[in-house]
Design a protein around this motif. Structure first.
Motif, short mmCIF file in Angstrom:
data_model
loop_
_atom_site.label_atom_id
_atom_site.label_comp_id
_atom_site.label_asym_id
_atom_site.label_seq_id
_atom_site.Cartn_x
_atom_site.Cartn_y
_atom_site.Cartn_z
N LEU A 125 0.83 -1.22 0.00
CA LEU A 125 0.00 0.00 0.00
C LEU A 125 0.86 1.26 0.00
CD1 LEU A 125 -2.80 -0.87 2.61
CD2 LEU A 125 -2.84 -1.13 0.12
N SER A 126 2.17 1.10 0.06
CA SER A 126 3.01 2.30 0.17
C SER A 126 4.20 2.18 -0.77
CB SER A 126 3.50 2.48 1.60
OG SER A 126 4.29 1.37 1.95
N ASP A 127 4.77 3.32 -1.12
CA ASP A 127 5.87 3.29 -2.08
C ASP A 127 7.14 3.90 -1.50
OD1 ASP A 127 5.22 5.87 -1.86
OD2 ASP A 127 4.72 6.20 -3.97
N GLY A 128 7.27 3.86 -0.19
CA GLY A 128 8.51 4.33 0.42
C GLY A 128 8.51 5.80 0.76
N LYS A 129 7.39 6.49 0.54
CA LYS A 129 7.32 7.90 0.92
C LYS A 129 7.33 8.03 2.44
CE LYS A 129 4.94 10.14 -2.88
NZ LYS A 129 4.08 9.10 -3.50
N ASN A 130 7.62 9.23 2.92
CA ASN A 130 7.54 9.49 4.36
C ASN A 130 6.11 9.24 4.83
OD1 ASN A 130 7.33 10.49 6.89
ND2 ASN A 130 8.34 12.43 6.45
N LEU A 131 5.95 8.16 5.58
CA LEU A 131 4.60 7.71 5.91
C LEU A 131 3.97 8.50 7.05
CD1 LEU A 131 5.33 3.97 5.34
CD2 LEU A 131 3.61 5.28 4.13
N ARG A 132 4.63 9.57 7.47
CA ARG A 132 4.03 10.40 8.52
C ARG A 132 3.24 11.55 7.94
NH1 ARG A 132 8.39 11.41 13.14
NH2 ARG A 132 6.75 11.86 14.62
N ILE A 133 3.59 11.89 6.70
CA ILE A 133 2.91 13.06 6.14
C ILE A 133 1.47 12.70 5.78
CG2 ILE A 133 5.00 14.28 5.39
CD1 ILE A 133 4.51 13.22 2.58
N PRO A 134 0.53 13.63 6.04
CA PRO A 134 -0.88 13.31 5.84
C PRO A 134 -1.19 12.83 4.42
CG PRO A 134 -0.63 15.41 6.97
CD PRO A 134 0.74 14.96 6.60
N GLU A 135 -0.49 13.38 3.41
CA GLU A 135 -0.78 12.95 2.03
C GLU A 135 -0.49 11.47 1.85
OE1 GLU A 135 1.90 16.15 1.72
OE2 GLU A 135 0.24 16.22 3.13
N ALA A 136 0.60 10.99 2.50
CA ALA A 136 0.96 9.57 2.36
C ALA A 136 -0.10 8.70 3.02
CB ALA A 136 2.33 9.32 2.98
N VAL A 137 -0.62 9.15 4.17
CA VAL A 137 -1.68 8.40 4.85
C VAL A 137 -2.90 8.31 3.93
CG1 VAL A 137 -3.27 8.41 6.82
CG2 VAL A 137 -0.85 8.99 7.16
N GLU A 138 -3.25 9.43 3.32
CA GLU A 138 -4.42 9.44 2.43
C GLU A 138 -4.21 8.52 1.24
OE1 GLU A 138 -7.19 10.63 3.47
OE2 GLU A 138 -6.17 11.49 5.20
N MET A 139 -2.97 8.50 0.71
CA MET A 139 -2.67 7.64 -0.43
C MET A 139 -2.83 6.16 -0.06
SD MET A 139 0.91 6.90 -2.27
CE MET A 139 1.20 5.69 -1.00
N VAL A 140 -2.33 5.82 1.15
CA VAL A 140 -2.46 4.44 1.63
C VAL A 140 -3.94 4.06 1.75
CG1 VAL A 140 -2.15 2.98 3.69
CG2 VAL A 140 -0.22 4.29 2.79
N LEU A 141 -4.74 4.97 2.30
CA LEU A 141 -6.18 4.69 2.48
C LEU A 141 -6.87 4.51 1.13
CD1 LEU A 141 -6.86 7.21 5.36
CD2 LEU A 141 -7.07 4.71 5.52
N LYS A 142 -6.45 5.33 0.17
CA LYS A 142 -7.07 5.26 -1.16
C LYS A 142 -6.75 3.91 -1.81
CE LYS A 142 -7.22 8.09 -5.33
NZ LYS A 142 -6.10 7.70 -6.17
N ARG A 143 -5.46 3.53 -1.72
CA ARG A 143 -5.06 2.24 -2.31
C ARG A 143 -5.76 1.08 -1.61
NH1 ARG A 143 -1.19 1.05 -5.77
NH2 ARG A 143 -0.38 -0.80 -4.73
N ALA A 144 -5.90 1.19 -0.29
CA ALA A 144 -6.57 0.11 0.46
C ALA A 144 -8.03 -0.01 0.02
CB ALA A 144 -6.47 0.37 1.96
N ALA A 145 -8.67 1.15 -0.20
CA ALA A 145 -10.07 1.13 -0.63
C ALA A 145 -10.20 0.48 -2.01
CB ALA A 145 -10.62 2.56 -0.65
N GLU A 146 -9.21 0.72 -2.86
CA GLU A 146 -9.24 0.13 -4.21
C GLU A 146 -8.96 -1.38 -4.17
OE1 GLU A 146 -7.40 4.16 -6.17
OE2 GLU A 146 -6.18 2.34 -6.21
N LEU A 147 -7.94 -1.75 -3.37
CA LEU A 147 -7.47 -3.15 -3.40
C LEU A 147 -8.26 -4.07 -2.46
CD1 LEU A 147 -3.64 -2.35 -3.43
CD2 LEU A 147 -4.93 -3.37 -5.29
N ARG A 148 -8.91 -3.49 -1.44
CA ARG A 148 -9.70 -4.25 -0.46
C ARG A 148 -8.99 -5.53 0.03
NH1 ARG A 148 -12.88 -1.07 2.02
NH2 ARG A 148 -13.63 -2.90 3.09
#
Ligand code: AMP
Ligand code: GLY
Length: 438
Positions: free
Chosen positions: A32-55
């Protein structure tokens, strides 16, 4: 078939993914992540978006930053279960004052002499009252915030200035504790909130250079033994560490009302005065995970499902009686000013086998080969009947990487381990009257 997702891009997360995909009940492991700084809010949102897509059926979180940022809380709200604690429980790692107080409040043994300060008042006399001290900012600092007297801080004045800096940087508290001398080891346990099951004890090597010299790093390598002990530890010490992990899980449930579902990683030190707890991490260790997962006999996916369902008591967990030695290859000038974007040549590296595992950390896989990206790059884990065999396999593989890289030749060698055994013996001789935890 299960679809499992991971968060993280490091050697540890690679080891988790490889272990999961070996399970006959797992069809797919996605990231769900691509090595970005996982603390920044944008990275959290990206992870949530990918999780919603991949279920995915569930998510296993590798590093600490997304835990602190509340990724488990958010994924759980979205109906996706996780192996990893909520942000309130991840304070076990992200707040050193939380953990010291948790142990004190619940009378769990292992704390050194310590005090928590929320402003500068009283810091100077406390520093002067200790023979040696350690200054720890409250909050995640990427392993760089802990400073030790006579290693990083050379006077009380400098140490007070460091505390000022910590408050100025926005930390709420500073923990100051007595400086301990001893040998460190890690005991990681799987935890479903009430049931706690241990992995094999491992010793990491934090310093960059051979003979434990140079700056601290994320961990240059680690070893575990075929008898699941360490040469400088007694069975009683391991049992004591195990008991502390269990007491901490129970204390967390009592204090927060929430079950801790994930990995409890106790960082312990055996001193002349018994066992002490240095820190807790709320996740798998890196490199320790690279030692334990290749010898895990139980299906990791089954363990993860049991963590989520609270049924870990029904899963017998077993490890092979084999020794492991992990060596990380790092870029030249790591950690301060690492060489980056340079290709390394792995054409002479022996192929993976039952005795050799290779894990990919800070490298970019391009069509013409592997490129360094500036942190620990590749990990080689030798697995053998004993440490000598395991060390020889890891060393051969690590030294066959060509390019501007380095690794520690001494990890897992007899000479270094004997040094550790002698160190503990010498400390215990000085303190014959107080063999165990206070
Ligand atoms: P921590 O993040 O609290 O584990 O600290 C990082 C490292 O600092 C540990 O792995 C130890 O090497 C060292 N350290 C932490 N606390 C102490 C202590 N009280 N005495 C001596 N060394 C310590
Ligand atoms: N082995 C150190 C860590 O995982 O933090």
């Amino acid at each position: 078939m299960l679809k499992i997702a991971t968060i993280g891009k490091d050697g540890r997360t690679d080891a988790i993914a490889k272990s999961l995909i070996e399970s006959p009940r797992v069809g797919e492991v996605v990231s769900l992540s691509d090595g970005k700084n996982l603390r920044i809010p944008e990275a959290v949102e990206m992870v949530l978006k990918r999780a919603a897509e991949l279920r995915p059926d569930f998510v296993v979180v590798g590093p600490e930053e997304p835990l602190d940022a509340g990724i488990v809380d958010r994924l759980s709200e979205a109906g996706i279960p996780c192996v990893g604690p909520t942000s309130a429980l991840a304070k076990l790692e992200s707040s050193k004052s939380f953990t010291r107080e948790l142990l004190s409040e619940h009378r769990i043994p292992g704390n050194p002499e310590y005090k928590i300060f929320r402003n500068l008042s009283g810091i100077e006399p406390y520093l002067r009252s200790l023979e040696g001290f350690v200054v720890k900012p409250d909050g995640l600092t990427g392993g760089k915030g802990v400073k030790i007297s006579n290693a990083h801080l050379f006077s009380v004045e400098d140490s007070v200035r460091y505390c000022e800096e910590i408050f100025r940087d926005g930390h709420d508290a500073v923990v100051i504790e007595e400086k301990l001398d001893g040998e460190e080891f890690s005991l990681m346990s799987f935890c479903d909130g009430t049931n706690v099951k241990d992995m094999v004890v491992v010793q990491d090597h934090k310093r960059l250079g051979e003979g434990d010299t140079g700056p601290n790093t994320g961990g240059m390598g680690s070893y575990s033994c075929e008898d699941h002990r360490l040469p400088f530890l007694s069975q009683e010490h391991i049992q004591e560490a195990s008991r502390i992990n269990k007491l901490v899980a129970a204390a967390l449930l009592e204090k927060t009302g929430q079950p801790y579902k994930g990995i409890l990683y106790g960082g312990f030190m055996i001193t002349g005065d018994g066992l002490r707890l240095l820190e807790y991490n709320a996740r798998f260790g890196d490199p320790e995970t690279l030692n334990v997962l290749p010898i895990l006999k139980t299906d990791l996916a089954e363990i993860c499902a049991a963590i989520i369902h609270g049924t870990l008591d029904q899963v017998p967990i077993a490890f092979e009686n084999r020794a492991t030695v992990c060596k990380y290859v790092v870029p030249e000038k790591y950690p301060e000013n690492p060489v980056k974007n340079v290709r390394i040549d792995c054409s002479s590296v022996p192929p993976e086998s039952s005795g050799l595992k290779i894990y990919y950390a800070a490298v970019d896989k391009k069509s013409d080969g592997l490129y360094l990206t500036g942190s620990r790059a590749l990990a080689f884990v030798g697995i053998g009947r004993n440490l000598e065999e395991a060390e020889a396999i890891a060393e051969e593989a690590a030294s066959s990487v060509r390019g501007p890289v380095a690794h520690r030749k001494d990890i897992g060698t007899h000479a270094l381990i004997q040094h550790r055994v002698d160190h503990v013996k010498q400390l215990q001789k000085r303190n014959v009257r107080k063999p165990f935890v206070r």
